[in-house]
Write a protein that holds these residues in place. Structure first.
Motif, PDB file in Angstrom:
ATOM      1  N   LYS A   1      12.040   2.454  -5.749  1.00  0.00           N
ATOM      2  CA  LYS A   1      10.501   2.514  -6.979  1.00  0.00           C
ATOM      3  C   LYS A   1       9.643   1.800  -7.170  1.00  0.00           C
ATOM      4  O   LYS A   1       8.688   1.908  -7.076  1.00  0.00           O
ATOM      5  N   ASN A   2       9.779   0.355  -6.525  1.00  0.00           N
ATOM      6  CA  ASN A   2       8.514  -0.522  -6.112  1.00  0.00           C
ATOM      7  C   ASN A   2       8.005  -0.264  -5.376  1.00  0.00           C
ATOM      8  O   ASN A   2       6.596  -0.143  -5.038  1.00  0.00           O
ATOM      9  N   ASP A   3       8.825  -0.146  -4.047  1.00  0.00           N
ATOM     10  CA  ASP A   3       8.119   0.166  -2.658  1.00  0.00           C
ATOM     11  C   ASP A   3       7.460   1.613  -2.854  1.00  0.00           C
ATOM     12  O   ASP A   3       6.246   1.827  -2.212  1.00  0.00           O
ATOM     13  N   ILE A   4       8.029   2.798  -3.171  1.00  0.00           N
ATOM     14  CA  ILE A   4       7.027   3.880  -3.382  1.00  0.00           C
ATOM     15  C   ILE A   4       5.978   3.743  -3.914  1.00  0.00           C
ATOM     16  O   ILE A   4       5.270   4.571  -3.273  1.00  0.00           O
ATOM     17  N   LEU A   5       5.735   2.930  -5.707  1.00  0.00           N
ATOM     18  CA  LEU A   5       4.789   3.068  -6.150  1.00  0.00           C
ATOM     19  C   LEU A   5       3.798   2.064  -5.017  1.00  0.00           C
ATOM     20  O   LEU A   5       2.376   1.970  -5.677  1.00  0.00           O
ATOM     21  N   GLN A   6       4.342   1.315  -3.826  1.00  0.00           N
ATOM     22  CA  GLN A   6       3.039   0.515  -3.712  1.00  0.00           C
ATOM     23  C   GLN A   6       2.535   1.503  -2.406  1.00  0.00           C
ATOM     24  O   GLN A   6       1.490   1.158  -1.938  1.00  0.00           O
ATOM     25  N   ALA A   7       3.539   2.254  -2.312  1.00  0.00           N
ATOM     26  CA  ALA A   7       2.580   3.399  -1.221  1.00  0.00           C
ATOM     27  C   ALA A   7       2.513   3.764  -1.326  1.00  0.00           C
ATOM     28  O   ALA A   7       1.629   4.233  -0.925  1.00  0.00           O
ATOM     29  N   ILE A   8       1.955   4.535  -2.663  1.00  0.00           N
ATOM     30  CA  ILE A   8       1.045   5.533  -3.737  1.00  0.00           C
ATOM     31  C   ILE A   8      -0.020   5.081  -3.680  1.00  0.00           C
ATOM     32  O   ILE A   8      -0.837   5.915  -3.458  1.00  0.00           O
ATOM     33  N   LYS A   9      -0.249   3.450  -4.239  1.00  0.00           N
ATOM     34  CA  LYS A   9      -1.049   2.783  -4.019  1.00  0.00           C
ATOM     35  C   LYS A   9      -2.071   2.511  -2.799  1.00  0.00           C
ATOM     36  O   LYS A   9      -3.376   2.181  -3.499  1.00  0.00           O
ATOM     37  N   ASN A  10      -1.180   2.259  -1.762  1.00  0.00           N
ATOM     38  CA  ASN A  10      -2.101   2.247  -0.360  1.00  0.00           C
ATOM     39  C   ASN A  10      -2.528   3.166  -0.161  1.00  0.00           C
ATOM     40  O   ASN A  10      -3.411   3.482   0.510  1.00  0.00           O
ATOM     41  N   THR A  11      -1.845   4.238  -0.506  1.00  0.00           N
ATOM     42  CA  THR A  11      -2.022   5.916  -0.182  1.00  0.00           C
ATOM     43  C   THR A  11      -4.627   5.637  -1.218  1.00  0.00           C
ATOM     44  O   THR A  11      -4.607   6.146  -0.426  1.00  0.00           O
ATOM     45  N   ASN A  12      -3.637   5.485  -2.301  1.00  0.00           N
ATOM     46  CA  ASN A  12      -4.836   5.945  -3.131  1.00  0.00           C
ATOM     47  C   ASN A  12      -6.225   5.219  -2.493  1.00  0.00           C
ATOM     48  O   ASN A  12      -7.089   5.664  -2.321  1.00  0.00           O
ATOM     49  N   ASP A  13      -5.630   3.568  -1.903  1.00  0.00           N
ATOM     50  CA  ASP A  13      -6.877   3.020  -1.543  1.00  0.00           C
ATOM     51  C   ASP A  13      -7.566   3.656  -0.323  1.00  0.00           C
ATOM     52  O   ASP A  13      -8.738   3.532  -0.130  1.00  0.00           O
ATOM     53  N   TYR A  14      -6.820   4.347   0.808  1.00  0.00           N
ATOM     54  CA  TYR A  14      -7.726   5.456   1.678  1.00  0.00           C
ATOM     55  C   TYR A  14      -7.412   6.141   1.618  1.00  0.00           C
ATOM     56  O   TYR A  14      -8.668   6.407   2.144  1.00  0.00           O
ATOM     57  N   LEU A  15      -7.651   6.330   0.622  1.00  0.00           N
ATOM     58  CA  LEU A  15      -8.163   8.217   0.268  1.00  0.00           C
ATOM     59  C   LEU A  15      -9.444   7.629  -0.600  1.00  0.00           C
ATOM     60  O   LEU A  15     -10.601   8.672  -0.071  1.00  0.00           O
ATOM     61  N   LYS A  16      -9.772   6.303  -0.992  1.00  0.00           N
ATOM     62  CA  LYS A  16     -11.212   6.095  -1.549  1.00  0.00           C
ATOM     63  C   LYS A  16     -11.848   6.411  -0.094  1.00  0.00           C
ATOM     64  O   LYS A  16     -13.289   6.281   0.197  1.00  0.00           O
ATOM     65  N   LYS A  17     -11.013   5.415   0.653  1.00  0.00           N
ATOM     66  CA  LYS A  17     -11.965   5.409   2.007  1.00  0.00           C
ATOM     67  C   LYS A  17     -12.575   6.471   2.551  1.00  0.00           C
ATOM     68  O   LYS A  17     -13.386   6.567   2.751  1.00  0.00           O
ATOM     69  N   MET A  18     -12.014   7.152   2.565  1.00  0.00           N
ATOM     70  CA  MET A  18     -12.008   8.764   3.562  1.00  0.00           C
ATOM     71  C   MET A  18     -12.971   9.394   2.184  1.00  0.00           C
ATOM     72  O   MET A  18     -13.753  10.187   3.524  1.00  0.00           O
ATOM     73  N   ALA A  19     -12.613   8.958   0.978  1.00  0.00           N
ATOM     74  CA  ALA A  19     -14.301  10.025   0.448  1.00  0.00           C
ATOM     75  C   ALA A  19     -15.411   9.378   0.866  1.00  0.00           C
ATOM     76  O   ALA A  19     -16.520  10.413   0.820  1.00  0.00           O
TER      77      ALA A  19
END
Length: 412
Positions: free
Chosen positions: A325-343
């Motif tokens: 579960k913690n690994d999934i939450l970290q992967a989601i956080k990483n995706t959110n960080d990259y989505l901000k860059k894409m935005a």
């Protein structure tokens, strides 16, 4: 003059939460004296013949332990009455039992922190890791606020909740996050009352109302999501992989990232992904449209035919559900960080997160003229119609598949 005893469910005194109190009755001839055991349970949780709490009650082990201890004490007092003639009546036995209980535990009041931690442990054993994290966060906030590992239910009254709420607001914690903490605390109150651990008079949420606020619009326009999905990124780069995650979530009707990240080859059946949603435990079957097929083809190339690994290379398949579960939450956080860059690269002035895939899918479906009921069914929401959450009916499959195909084609 023989003394006997029995533990009974007193159906004369039904409580507001549909439970009945358990009482000890000590008999002599046809007369008896009784006392409450401070336990209240549902009628279906009680075996009157064996005088035990059934396993349908979440706390049956602890409650039966208390009943066994009570039975042993009464039996001992009856035995002493035969030799010493000291406890010769039901009144005297009940009186002595109460006296011993008060001496042993004079201020035994249920503690919400201890109770909450026990509930968290049960959730983890049951594999409900997401729920256990929610309860852990709420309990930790209570500890932090009280600066203590001990807090009785009784101490939490209207004033306590008001001050707790104000303190969290002053720390700039969002209103809806505070609402989640308070609803979790309320759930512990409700659970403890149902189990007969706490009396209804200590329930503080009749007067205290939990506040929520509307969340900001979390959708992208067709133009914005088209831009983001068409962004020229280097194949194989980290940002490219995370964009693939967002694109797949959109292609699968806003699939939850926890479910997307943990797909294995076994979930791919006859051109569809079939999975049980971790949040609701409903089964979903969604057609793999051409764009999703194209993305998955890249990841399938590196997987052996009999692989048990997750198809997407962001999280390792781990038997420890807490680590997973913690690994999934970290992967989601990483995706959110990259989505901000894409935005930023697309000049989109929105704080895009993984949630945007689901809400954008629904919004575009609505723009294309699909009715709310159909969109709700596709998303797995309860609606006015009967929703099973599983699309195995051919007619339903065809409708949902066609709608999803149109929603996907409108942005690619």
């Amino acid at each position: 003059m023989e003394l006997t005893f029995k533990i009974v469910l007193d159906k004369r005194h039904k409580k507001a939460n549909e439970t009945y109190p358990l009482k000890l009755r000590v008999f002599q001839n046809r007369a008896y004296k009784e006392c409450s055991l401070n336990i209240a349970i549902l009628e279906n949780d009680w075996d009157s013949n064996l005088q035990v709490v059934l396993s349908t009650n979440d706390s049956y082990t602890a409650l039966n332990s208390k009943l066994t201890s009570t039975k042993a004490k009464v039996q001992k007092l009856i035995f002493l009455s035969e030799d010493l003639e000291e406890f010769t009546t039901p009144e005297k036995i009940i009186s002595q039992l109460k006296r011993k209980e008060q001496q042993k535990n004079p201020i035994s009041k249920p503690d919400i922190i201890k109770y909450g931690e026990e509930h968290i442990a049960k959730l983890q054993i049951a594999g409900k890791i997401g729920n256990s994290i929610v309860y852990s966060c709420a309990i930790n906030k209570l500890k932090e606020y009280c600066k203590s590992d001990k807090l009785t239910f009784e101490a939490i009254d209207y004033r306590f909740l008001e001050n707790f709420n104000t303190t969290l607001l002053n720390k700039r914690i969002k209103v809806n996050t505070i609402s989640l903490y308070l609803r979790t605390i309320r759930a512990l109150f409700n659970k403890s009352i149902r189990e007969g651990i706490l009396e209804m008079k200590y329930y503080p949420f009749n007067s205290f109302k939990i506040k929520n606020e509307r969340t900001i619009n979390r959708t992208l326009t067709k133009s914005e999501i088209s831009q983001l999905l068409a962004l020229d990124l280097k194949v194989g780069s980290t940002i490219w992989h995370h964009r693939n995650l967002f694109a797949l979530s959109y292609c699968f009707i806003g699939i939850n990232f926890s479910d997307l990240l943990t797909l294995t080859k076994e979930n791919f059946i006859d051109g569809r992904i079939v999975f049980r949603r971790s949040k609701t435990h409903k089964i979903y079957s969604i057609k793999i449209q051409s764009k999703a097929k194209e993305i998955f083809h890249y990841y399938f190339k590196s997987l052996p035919d009999c692989s048990k690994k997750f198809v997407l290379p962001f999280v390792e398949n781990n038997s420890n559900l807490i680590i997973l579960k913690n690994d999934i939450l970290q992967a989601i956080k990483n995706t959110n960080d990259y989505l901000k860059k894409m935005a930023g690269l697309c000049s989109i002035d929105k704080k895009i997160t993984t949630y945007y895939a689901r809400y954008t899918w629904a919004n575009i479906a609505r723009e294309l003229g699909y009715p709310k009921d159909m969109i709700s069914e596709a998303l797995g929401h309860e609606s006015g119609n009967r929703v099973t959450g599983i699309y195995l009916d051919n007619y339903s499959n065809e409708i949902i598949d066609n709608m999803n195909d149109k929603v996907i084609c409108s942005v690619f």
